[in-house]
Design a protein around this motif. Sequence first.
Motif, PDB file in Angstrom:
ATOM      1  N   GLY A   7      35.949  24.996   4.645  1.00 19.65           N
ATOM      2  CA  GLY A   7      36.166  26.425   4.468  1.00 19.65           C
ATOM      3  C   GLY A   7      35.835  26.854   3.054  1.00 19.65           C
ATOM      4  O   GLY A   7      36.146  26.144   2.092  1.00 19.65           O
ATOM      5  N   ILE A   8      35.176  28.009   2.917  1.00 20.88           N
ATOM      6  CA  ILE A   8      34.817  28.553   1.608  1.00 20.88           C
ATOM      7  C   ILE A   8      35.201  30.032   1.595  1.00 20.88           C
ATOM      8  O   ILE A   8      34.827  30.787   2.500  1.00 20.88           O
ATOM      9  CB  ILE A   8      33.319  28.398   1.309  1.00 20.88           C
ATOM     10  N   GLY A   9      35.962  30.443   0.580  1.00 22.42           N
ATOM     11  CA  GLY A   9      36.357  31.842   0.458  1.00 22.42           C
ATOM     12  C   GLY A   9      36.492  32.240  -0.997  1.00 22.42           C
ATOM     13  O   GLY A   9      36.565  31.387  -1.897  1.00 22.42           O
ATOM     14  N   GLN A  10      36.532  33.546  -1.241  1.00 19.84           N
ATOM     15  CA  GLN A  10      36.649  34.044  -2.596  1.00 19.84           C
ATOM     16  C   GLN A  10      37.929  33.553  -3.254  1.00 19.84           C
ATOM     17  O   GLN A  10      39.004  33.558  -2.644  1.00 19.84           O
ATOM     18  CB  GLN A  10      36.637  35.578  -2.602  1.00 19.84           C
ATOM     19  N   ALA A  11      37.825  33.144  -4.515  1.00 24.71           N
ATOM     20  CA  ALA A  11      38.990  32.624  -5.227  1.00 24.71           C
ATOM     21  C   ALA A  11      40.053  33.705  -5.413  1.00 24.71           C
ATOM     22  O   ALA A  11      41.255  33.418  -5.352  1.00 24.71           O
ATOM     23  CB  ALA A  11      38.561  32.058  -6.583  1.00 24.71           C
ATOM     24  N   SER A  12      39.622  34.951  -5.629  1.00 19.91           N
ATOM     25  CA  SER A  12      40.582  36.012  -5.929  1.00 19.91           C
ATOM     26  C   SER A  12      41.515  36.320  -4.764  1.00 19.91           C
ATOM     27  O   SER A  12      42.623  36.807  -4.960  1.00 19.91           O
ATOM     28  CB  SER A  12      39.839  37.288  -6.341  1.00 19.91           C
TER      29      SER A  12
END
Length: 324
Positions: free
Chosen positions: A299-304
């Motif tokens: 899974g990859i998502g925005q850090a913010s």
Amino acid sequence: MSSVSQVSMLGRTLAAAVALWILSAFFVFAADPTFPTGSRIGLVPPPGMTVSKNFMGFEDDDKSAAIIISTLPAPAYEQLDKSMTPELLQKQGINIDRREPMTLGANKGFMLSGKQTTPKGRYRKWLLAIGADDVTALVTAQAQDQDQTYPDQAMRDALASVAIRPSVPDAERMSLLPFVVSDLAGLHIDDIVPGNALMLIDTPPGENGAPPDPRRATHFLIAAMAGGPEEAADRDNFARVTFDQIGGIYDVHIQDAGPLRLGGQPGYQILASAKENGTDVMVIQWLRFGTGGFMQMIGIGQASGWPPVFMRLRTVRDSVDPRR
């Protein structure tokens, strides 16, 4: 009975026969095409053929007769039009007797018919290519030369009934995976590799009415893989090697790595911060080990906005089970 009555009865009999013929012809013509599971291309198979369990298409194994369906990219049609010539096909052992134009609605195509001699015998062959806006249909049919169970007209009728549906329903596509996912947690299907992998995506709406920004999208890959470490002591290194093979990310800093139980089986988790296309992201990899293979989930998502994204990804992860 008078001659007038006989003529009248004959007329009614003929009228009934004609009506019955028209009705039966209508039902034959109106038969709905059958689409093999996962295929955008379908047709009305000749009587005696059923959907194959061995390939995309239809077959009558007892008669060594088959109709094979191939789905190709749209640009492939022009290449087929140039390469499927009698001269080139003869080099493949197919002797073409006839080439004729075919149409499917507004889509152009062509059909070839001929014979082929193979180590298993001599076959009659039909090849149909249809070019649509976003896909090319290539349909190949064959029947034993001396067996008239599937005569030329029956095969031509089957190929003339080819239909292309706009898309394959998601549930049908999911049925081609070796695992089931019971909760997508609001993510959407981006792509499916039959027999192997599911790619999910969630692109949030843009701010203040702006269009969605693909850089803010969440991606989740679920894949069934063969092999894997046989010994528990090898799982740490194996997990780190597979993590290093994730493409598109850089400036990676691992924040957590260690074993855990997933679905009642041994697993391994790696969590890292990274960059993707200049954006700060978080990357999570879960491996779930089984007999003869393992599941890889990335899974990859925005850090913010990572905490709620992580919870959604974990919901999907926990709903993954092998197909039984």
